[in-house]
Enzyme design. Sequence first.
Site, PDB file in Angstrom:
ATOM      1  CE  LYS A 274      -1.802   2.812   2.996  1.00 24.49           C
ATOM      2  NZ  LYS A 274      -1.778   4.007   2.526  1.00 24.49           N
TER       3      LYS A 274
ATOM      4  CD  GLU B 205      14.064   0.007   8.486  1.00 22.84           C
ATOM      5  OE1 GLU B 205      14.455   1.083   9.028  1.00 22.84           O
ATOM      6  OE2 GLU B 205      14.167  -1.094   8.496  1.00 22.84           O
TER       7      GLU B 205
ATOM      8  CB  CYS C 177      13.167   8.447   8.034  1.00 19.65           C
ATOM      9  SG  CYS C 177      13.985   7.773   6.755  1.00 19.65           S
TER      10      CYS C 177
ATOM     11  CD  GLU D 155      10.442  12.023  11.728  1.00 21.68           C
ATOM     12  OE1 GLU D 155       9.300  11.561  12.142  1.00 21.68           O
ATOM     13  OE2 GLU D 155      11.197  11.419  10.915  1.00 21.68           O
TER      14      GLU D 155
HETATM   15  P1  NDP Z   1       2.438   7.514   8.602  1.00 24.09           P
HETATM   16  O1  NDP Z   1       3.037   6.655   9.582  1.00 24.09           O
HETATM   17  O2  NDP Z   1       1.398   8.466   8.714  1.00 24.09           O
HETATM   18  O3  NDP Z   1       2.137   6.767   7.154  1.00 24.09           O
HETATM   19  C1  NDP Z   1       2.866   5.790   6.691  1.00 24.09           C
HETATM   20  C2  NDP Z   1       2.057   4.537   5.970  1.00 24.09           C
HETATM   21  O4  NDP Z   1       1.112   4.059   6.826  1.00 24.09           O
HETATM   22  C3  NDP Z   1       1.082   5.435   5.011  1.00 24.09           C
HETATM   23  O5  NDP Z   1       0.844   4.565   3.950  1.00 24.09           O
HETATM   24  C4  NDP Z   1      -0.310   5.522   5.857  1.00 24.09           C
HETATM   25  O6  NDP Z   1      -1.378   5.510   4.852  1.00 24.09           O
HETATM   26  C5  NDP Z   1      -0.245   4.209   6.619  1.00 24.09           C
HETATM   27  N1  NDP Z   1      -0.795   4.426   7.839  1.00 24.09           N
HETATM   28  C6  NDP Z   1      -1.543   5.244   8.477  1.00 24.09           C
HETATM   29  N2  NDP Z   1      -2.291   5.031   9.625  1.00 24.09           N
HETATM   30  C7  NDP Z   1      -1.818   3.519   9.607  1.00 24.09           C
HETATM   31  C8  NDP Z   1      -2.442   2.358  10.345  1.00 24.09           C
HETATM   32  N3  NDP Z   1      -3.155   2.815  11.693  1.00 24.09           N
HETATM   33  N4  NDP Z   1      -2.383   1.112  10.330  1.00 24.09           N
HETATM   34  C9  NDP Z   1      -1.555   0.959   8.902  1.00 24.09           C
HETATM   35  N5  NDP Z   1      -1.140   1.808   8.187  1.00 24.09           N
HETATM   36  C10 NDP Z   1      -1.501   3.181   8.426  1.00 24.09           C
HETATM   37  O7  NDP Z   1       3.913   8.302   7.980  1.00 24.09           O
HETATM   38  P2  NDP Z   1       4.063   9.382   6.913  1.00 24.09           P
HETATM   39  O8  NDP Z   1       3.540   8.803   5.601  1.00 24.09           O
HETATM   40  O9  NDP Z   1       3.738  10.731   7.354  1.00 24.09           O
HETATM   41  O10 NDP Z   1       5.611   9.180   6.730  1.00 24.09           O
HETATM   42  C11 NDP Z   1       6.453   9.981   7.398  1.00 24.09           C
HETATM   43  C12 NDP Z   1       7.106   9.266   8.631  1.00 24.09           C
HETATM   44  O11 NDP Z   1       7.607   7.994   8.130  1.00 24.09           O
HETATM   45  C13 NDP Z   1       7.988   9.942   9.243  1.00 24.09           C
HETATM   46  O12 NDP Z   1       7.831   9.551  10.522  1.00 24.09           O
HETATM   47  C14 NDP Z   1       9.301   9.412   8.899  1.00 24.09           C
HETATM   48  O13 NDP Z   1      10.491   9.496   9.660  1.00 24.09           O
HETATM   49  C15 NDP Z   1       9.157   7.863   8.693  1.00 24.09           C
HETATM   50  N6  NDP Z   1       9.948   7.323   7.474  1.00 24.09           N
HETATM   51  C16 NDP Z   1      10.938   6.274   8.032  1.00 24.09           C
HETATM   52  C17 NDP Z   1      12.098   5.772   7.076  1.00 24.09           C
HETATM   53  C18 NDP Z   1      12.824   4.856   7.674  1.00 24.09           C
HETATM   54  O14 NDP Z   1      13.580   4.098   6.881  1.00 24.09           O
HETATM   55  N7  NDP Z   1      13.161   4.648   9.044  1.00 24.09           N
HETATM   56  C19 NDP Z   1      11.959   6.120   5.876  1.00 24.09           C
HETATM   57  C20 NDP Z   1      10.964   7.131   5.306  1.00 24.09           C
HETATM   58  C21 NDP Z   1       9.796   7.756   6.274  1.00 24.09           C
HETATM   59  P3  NDP Z   1      -1.669   7.132   4.407  1.00 24.09           P
HETATM   60  O15 NDP Z   1      -0.734   8.038   4.135  1.00 24.09           O
HETATM   61  O16 NDP Z   1      -2.358   6.723   3.198  1.00 24.09           O
HETATM   62  O17 NDP Z   1      -2.697   7.782   5.337  1.00 24.09           O
END
Ligand code: NDP
Length: 484
Positions: free
Chosen positions: A189, A263, A297, A394
Site C-alpha cells: 500500500k 522503519e 526520516c 521529528e
Molecule cells: P505514517 O505513519 O502516517 O504513514 C505511513 C504509511 O502508513 C502510509 O501509507 C499511511 O497511509 C499508513 N498508515 C497510516 N495509519 C495507519 C494505520 N493505523 N495502520 C496501518 N497503516 C497506516 O507516516 P508518513 O506517511 O507521514 O511518513 C512519514 C514518517 O515516515 C516519518 O516519521 C518518517 O520518519 C518515516 N519514515 C521512516 C523511514 C525509515 O526508513 N526509517 C523512511 C521514510 C519515512 P496514508 O498515508 O495513506 O494515510
Amino acid sequence: MSKIDLSTSWNFDAAPESTSHIKLKKQYDLFINGKFIKPKSKKYFDTINPATDEVIATIAEANEKDVDLAVKSARIAFKSWSKLDSKERGKYIFRIARMIQERAKEFAVIESIDGGKPIRESRDIDIPLAVNHFFYYAGWADKLEYAFPNKKVDSLGVAGQIIPWNFPLLMAAWKIAPAIACGNTVVLKPAETTSITALKLAELIQDSGLPEGVVNIVTGAGKTGTAIVNHPDIDKIAFTGSTNVGKLIRKSISGTKKRSTLELGGKGANIIFEDAAIDQAVEGIVNAIFFNQGHVCCAGSRLFVQESVAKTVVEKLKDRISLLIVGDPLDKNTDIGAINSKEQLATINNYIKIGKKEGGEIYQSKCSVSKKGNWCPPTLFLNVSQSHTIVQEEIFGPVLAIQTFRTIDEVIEKANNTPFGLSAGVWTEKGSKIFKLSQELNAGVVWANTYNQFDPTSPFGGFKESGIGREGGLHGLKAYLKFE
Ligand code: NDP
C-alpha cells in the site's frame, strides 16, 4: 574583501522539465492478480499536485474486502512463485529494473508532480536508486545459499507492505525487490498522497510478464493499511512510516505469528567539529536538512557546531540558504520543492510556532513563492536547547535546530539524548574522532564528512523509536526468509 551578493545579482531563467512524455490516467484502479480492477468499496479519492493544488487523478480506495482479495491472490501466487527456479525469479526482477530504467524520465516527472520534490532529486536520486534496488536484489535471487552459507533458507509467504509519501517509488522498490527475490509475494500500500508511481510500477509489472498475483498494489489511506496489518493470512508486515503508527502496528500484531520490520522516524544529529572543512560542512548541512524539503526520516535536523566555529558556520549557512531556490518542483534549478500536503505544511508551521513560543530565534530565507501550493522556506532556529520541542520531536520539514558544544563527550551525550536512533553525521578531519563517534553515537547509520548517502548494498534502519529491523543489503534479504 567584499562579499558578492549572489541573492540579488543572479537570477536564473526558468528551466522546466518537459511533461510531454508522461502518460497519466484520469482514474487509477487497484492492481490485484495482475489486473487493474475497480474497488469493491466503490470509492475513489483525489491525488493533488502539491505545487499547484490541482487534482492529478482519482485513486481507488481499497476496503477490507479489496485487501482480502489482494491477499488471496498473493497466497495463490506464492505456491508457484516460491517454487519457481530462482534463476527465473531473478530474470523477472532484472527485467523490472531495466524497464524502470527505460522509463526513468517519466517516473521522475510523475514523482515530482505527485509528491512535490525537485526534479533534480527525483531524476538523480529517487528513480536511479529504485532501479538499483531491483538490480541488486535480482542478483541475489539465485544466490541465497551463498548469502547465508551453511543455512537452509525458505521464503516466508505473503508480505503486507506499507510505505510513506516521502520517497514513493524508492520505498516501493525497497519493499518489493527483496521480498520477491526471496520467493515471497506481496500486497503493497502506497501513501494516500503519493500513489501514482506505485501504480505506474504496477503497469510496468504487467508489461514485464511477472506472474499474476506476485505483486498486488492496493491504494487507500490509514484504514487500508490497518486492513493489511490485521489480515489473518499475512506472514510479515514491512512498514515504513511514523513512530506512532509503527507502535500501533506492533500492538496489533503482538500475539500473532506475523513477523515485522518497522522503519520509523528520526531526529538525526549532524555534528561539525572545529577542524572540519567548513565550506564542505555547510554544503553537508544544507543537504542533510533541506534534501527533499526535509521530508526525510534520517534528515540531519539537529545541528551541533563546535563553539569556536559556530559564528562562522551560522553566517555561512544563512548566506547559503538565501541562495536556495524554493519553487516549481519541475524546474531544474529548484532546490526546495513543495511540501507534500496541506496537512504536513500545517504540522511544520505548528512546530515553527512552538519553536518561536519556546524562545527559539528564527531565521528564514526570503523567497517568493506561488500563492497556490504548499511552501515552506528553509528555516533555522538558534538559541534552542535539548529540552525544546523542536529539538526533541521529528518535524519532517525544512527546519533546522542549531546548538553548540565544546567537547567531544558533550556532543555525544547531546546527540544521544533523543528518543530516536536512526542517523547521524560527523564532520572532522580526524579519523580518530570519526571512529569514536561512529561507535558511541546510538544511530543506525553514521555518515562521515558526508550525509544522506544511500546504497542498496548497505543495511538501513534504526535503534530505539526509529524502528526494528534493517532494510537493504543482506540484512534486507534476511528479513524475508525463514532459516531452518
Ligand atoms: P505514517 O505513519 O502516517 O504513514 C505511513 C504509511 O502508513 C502510509 O501509507 C499511511 O497511509 C499508513 N498508515 C497510516 N495509519 C495507519 C494505520 N493505523 N495502520 C496501518 N497503516 C497506516 O507516516 P508518513 O506517511 O507521514 O511518513 C512519514 C514518517 O515516515 C516519518 O516519521 C518518517 O520518519 C518515516 N519514515 C521512516 C523511514 C525509515 O526508513 N526509517 C523512511 C521514510 C519515512 P496514508 O498515508 O495513506 O494515510
